[in-house]
Design an enzyme around this catalytic site. Structure first.
Site, PDB file in Angstrom:
ATOM      1  N   MET A  31       4.657 -21.324-129.206  1.00 24.29           N
ATOM      2  CA  MET A  31       5.878 -21.622-129.958  1.00 24.29           C
ATOM      3  C   MET A  31       6.641 -20.314-130.200  1.00 24.29           C
ATOM      4  O   MET A  31       7.446 -20.197-131.120  1.00 24.29           O
ATOM      5  CB  MET A  31       5.545 -22.324-131.277  1.00 24.29           C
ATOM      6  CG  MET A  31       4.847 -23.662-131.028  1.00 24.29           C
ATOM      7  SD  MET A  31       5.115 -24.895-132.300  1.00 24.29           S
ATOM      8  CE  MET A  31       4.307 -24.144-133.670  1.00 24.29           C
ATOM      9  N   GLY A  32       6.356 -19.300-129.368  1.00 27.48           N
ATOM     10  CA  GLY A  32       7.081 -18.040-129.450  1.00 27.48           C
ATOM     11  C   GLY A  32       6.539 -17.097-130.497  1.00 27.48           C
ATOM     12  O   GLY A  32       5.445 -17.297-131.032  1.00 27.48           O
ATOM     13  N   HIS A  35       2.475 -12.552-129.908  1.00 24.63           N
ATOM     14  CA  HIS A  35       1.669 -11.465-130.487  1.00 24.63           C
ATOM     15  C   HIS A  35       0.451 -11.228-129.597  1.00 24.63           C
ATOM     16  O   HIS A  35       0.295 -11.896-128.564  1.00 24.63           O
ATOM     17  CB  HIS A  35       1.269 -11.799-131.933  1.00 24.63           C
ATOM     18  CG  HIS A  35       0.636 -13.149-132.095  1.00 24.63           C
ATOM     19  ND1 HIS A  35      -0.582 -13.466-131.542  1.00 24.63           N
ATOM     20  CD2 HIS A  35       1.054 -14.277-132.725  1.00 24.63           C
ATOM     21  CE1 HIS A  35      -0.896 -14.709-131.851  1.00 24.63           C
ATOM     22  NE2 HIS A  35       0.084 -15.237-132.558  1.00 24.63           N
ATOM     23  N   HIS A  38      -1.512 -14.199-128.226  1.00 26.77           N
ATOM     24  CA  HIS A  38      -0.943 -14.824-127.021  1.00 26.77           C
ATOM     25  C   HIS A  38      -1.222 -13.944-125.792  1.00 26.77           C
ATOM     26  O   HIS A  38      -1.512 -14.450-124.712  1.00 26.77           O
ATOM     27  CB  HIS A  38       0.577 -14.967-127.154  1.00 26.77           C
ATOM     28  CG  HIS A  38       1.020 -15.879-128.241  1.00 26.77           C
ATOM     29  ND1 HIS A  38       1.828 -15.457-129.280  1.00 26.77           N
ATOM     30  CD2 HIS A  38       0.785 -17.203-128.461  1.00 26.77           C
ATOM     31  CE1 HIS A  38       2.072 -16.468-130.088  1.00 26.77           C
ATOM     32  NE2 HIS A  38       1.446 -17.544-129.633  1.00 26.77           N
ATOM     33  N   LYS A 150      -8.346 -19.826-132.534  1.00 26.95           N
ATOM     34  CA  LYS A 150      -7.906 -19.821-133.938  1.00 26.95           C
ATOM     35  C   LYS A 150      -7.523 -21.245-134.348  1.00 26.95           C
ATOM     36  O   LYS A 150      -7.818 -21.699-135.443  1.00 26.95           O
ATOM     37  CB  LYS A 150      -6.735 -18.875-134.146  1.00 26.95           C
ATOM     38  CG  LYS A 150      -6.478 -18.631-135.623  1.00 26.95           C
ATOM     39  CD  LYS A 150      -5.111 -18.131-135.902  1.00 26.95           C
ATOM     40  CE  LYS A 150      -4.112 -19.135-135.553  1.00 26.95           C
ATOM     41  NZ  LYS A 150      -3.242 -19.663-136.546  1.00 26.95           N
ATOM     42  N   VAL A 177      -8.064 -13.492-131.875  1.00 26.45           N
ATOM     43  CA  VAL A 177      -7.789 -12.049-131.932  1.00 26.45           C
ATOM     44  C   VAL A 177      -7.431 -11.719-133.386  1.00 26.45           C
ATOM     45  O   VAL A 177      -6.663 -12.456-134.018  1.00 26.45           O
ATOM     46  CB  VAL A 177      -6.616 -11.674-130.993  1.00 26.45           C
ATOM     47  CG1 VAL A 177      -6.338 -10.174-131.045  1.00 26.45           C
ATOM     48  CG2 VAL A 177      -6.932 -12.113-129.559  1.00 26.45           C
ATOM     49  N   LEU A 185      -4.672 -13.262-135.909  1.00 23.56           N
ATOM     50  CA  LEU A 185      -3.259 -13.127-135.550  1.00 23.56           C
ATOM     51  C   LEU A 185      -2.620 -14.507-135.459  1.00 23.56           C
ATOM     52  O   LEU A 185      -3.204 -15.447-134.925  1.00 23.56           O
ATOM     53  CB  LEU A 185      -3.111 -12.390-134.213  1.00 23.56           C
ATOM     54  CG  LEU A 185      -3.576 -10.940-134.192  1.00 23.56           C
ATOM     55  CD1 LEU A 185      -3.094 -10.252-132.906  1.00 23.56           C
ATOM     56  CD2 LEU A 185      -3.080 -10.160-135.398  1.00 23.56           C
ATOM     57  N   SER A 187       1.672 -16.273-135.508  1.00 20.62           N
ATOM     58  CA  SER A 187       3.112 -16.014-135.632  1.00 20.62           C
ATOM     59  C   SER A 187       3.518 -16.092-137.099  1.00 20.62           C
ATOM     60  O   SER A 187       4.454 -15.429-137.537  1.00 20.62           O
ATOM     61  CB  SER A 187       3.901 -17.041-134.825  1.00 20.62           C
ATOM     62  OG  SER A 187       3.469 -17.007-133.491  1.00 20.62           O
TER      63      SER A 187
HETATM   64  O1  PAF Z   1      -0.572 -23.554-130.764  1.00 24.46           O
HETATM   65  C1  PAF Z   1       0.661 -23.679-130.628  1.00 24.46           C
HETATM   66  O2  PAF Z   1       1.409 -22.700-130.622  1.00 24.46           O
HETATM   67  C2  PAF Z   1       1.251 -25.068-130.476  1.00 24.46           C
HETATM   68  O3  PAF Z   1       0.584 -25.997-131.267  1.00 24.46           O
HETATM   69  C3  PAF Z   1       1.328 -25.539-129.007  1.00 24.46           C
HETATM   70  C4  PAF Z   1      -0.042 -25.681-128.393  1.00 24.46           C
HETATM   71  C5  PAF Z   1       2.158 -24.544-128.208  1.00 24.46           C
HETATM   72  C6  PAF Z   1       2.008 -26.904-128.947  1.00 24.46           C
HETATM   73  O4  PAF Z   1       3.288 -26.872-129.466  1.00 24.46           O
END
Ligand code: PAF
Length: 280
Positions: A31-32, A35, A38, A150, A177, A185, A187
């Site tokens: 979802m952007g 960090h 990801h 997580k 992480v 970590l 967002s």
């Molecule tokens: O973990 C996330 O960031 C969200 O739940 C995902 C898996 C991208 C679905 O929107």
């Protein structure tokens, strides 16, 4: 290596249609607010030599609270820079109206594990997660997809959906992480100020302290951790539960040798944080 950006389904398809048949696609759904958590998923995907697609979509269907959705952090320009630096092959930014066009009405409902832990407090959250993940799988058609431990319940439910629907996507879970203080970590950590971060680091510090304590009953250890967290300034605890890793069952007794995990959700200065960790 060039990082391409696709902002529509058509553009995504064009980018993927140029791939050789033998090239496996690895999907990292996010979802952007990228960090290091990801980046671990991306590193693993690249190590396996998959064509790495990172999707960035703040999925409205998984937010039961509009305020929470509105304040979810986003940093598109910075994310693109980071993903380019990390040699991601393709970044997919779907638009809400493409994922959920007017009149959209089909959602996934898992019926055994979606209303416990986080699902108990976030109504329909996992229905939203599973729906978007399934849509991404059908659109991107990955060979493998990567998710962080997580969000352990999310990972569990995605594995279950893949099995139940014979989706044939390999699901790869990556250990949590943590920052230098042990804070997992997320967002959402971006929404915390210095004081909030100071309080938040107590989550893992306290889990570490109680992990090996010799308690007989799960309820007693849960209660003890709750007291310790409160003493450390974490007053708004949503849940603390010990569950079996493989079944998410809540056992009465702590049987050593069984793989148990402790799951936690707390609110720190209005920010919801979750963590989980092996118990023994
Ligand atoms: O973990 C996330 O960031 C969200 O739940 C995902 C898996 C991208 C679905 O929107």
């Amino acid at each position: 290596m060039q990082t391409n950006i696709a902002r529509s389904l058509l553009n995504l398809k064009k980018n993927l249609s140029n791939l050789k048949k033998s090239q496996k696609i690895g999907l990292v759904p996010t979802m952007g607010c990228i960090h290091n958590g990801h980046l671990e998923l991306i590193k693993k995907c690249k190590k396996l030599k998959y064509f790495t697609v990172v999707s960035i979509f703040v999925n409205p269907a998984q937010f039961n609270n509009q305020k929470d959705l509105k304040k979810y952090p986003s940093q598109e320009k910075k994310d693109i820079e980071i993903l380019k630096k990390n040699d991601v092959d393709l970044v997919f930014f779907p638009k809400t109206k493409q994922m959920y066009p007017l009149g959209y009405s089909t959602y996934i409902k898992e019926i055994n594990f979606s209303d416990i832990l986080c699902g108990k407090y976030r109504k329909n959250h996992f229905s939203g997660v599973l729906t978007i993940v399934l849509k991404l799988f059908l659109i991107v058609k990955p060979y493998a997809a990567f998710f962080g431990e997580k969000d352990f319940q999310q990972l569990f439910l995605i594995k279950k959906m893949v099995k139940d629907f014979n989706l044939g996507v390999k699901i790869i879970g990556i250990p949590t992480v943590r920052d230098s203080n042990g804070l997992a970590l997320s967002s959402r950590n971006k929404l915390l100020n210095a004081r909030g971060l100071e309080i938040a680091k107590q989550i893992y510090l306290n889990i570490k302290k109680i992990r090996n304590l010799d308690y007989k009953y799960t309820k007693d250890l849960e209660l003890y951790l709750k007291k310790e967290l409160k003493k450390s300034g974490l007053n708004n605890i949503e849940y603390i539960e010990i569950r079996e890793t493989n079944s998410l069952k809540h056992p009465k007794s702590i049987i050593r040798g069984k793989t148990l995990r402790i799951f936690i959700a707390v609110h720190v200065e209005g920010v919801r944080l979750i963590d989980n960790c092996k118990l023994n």
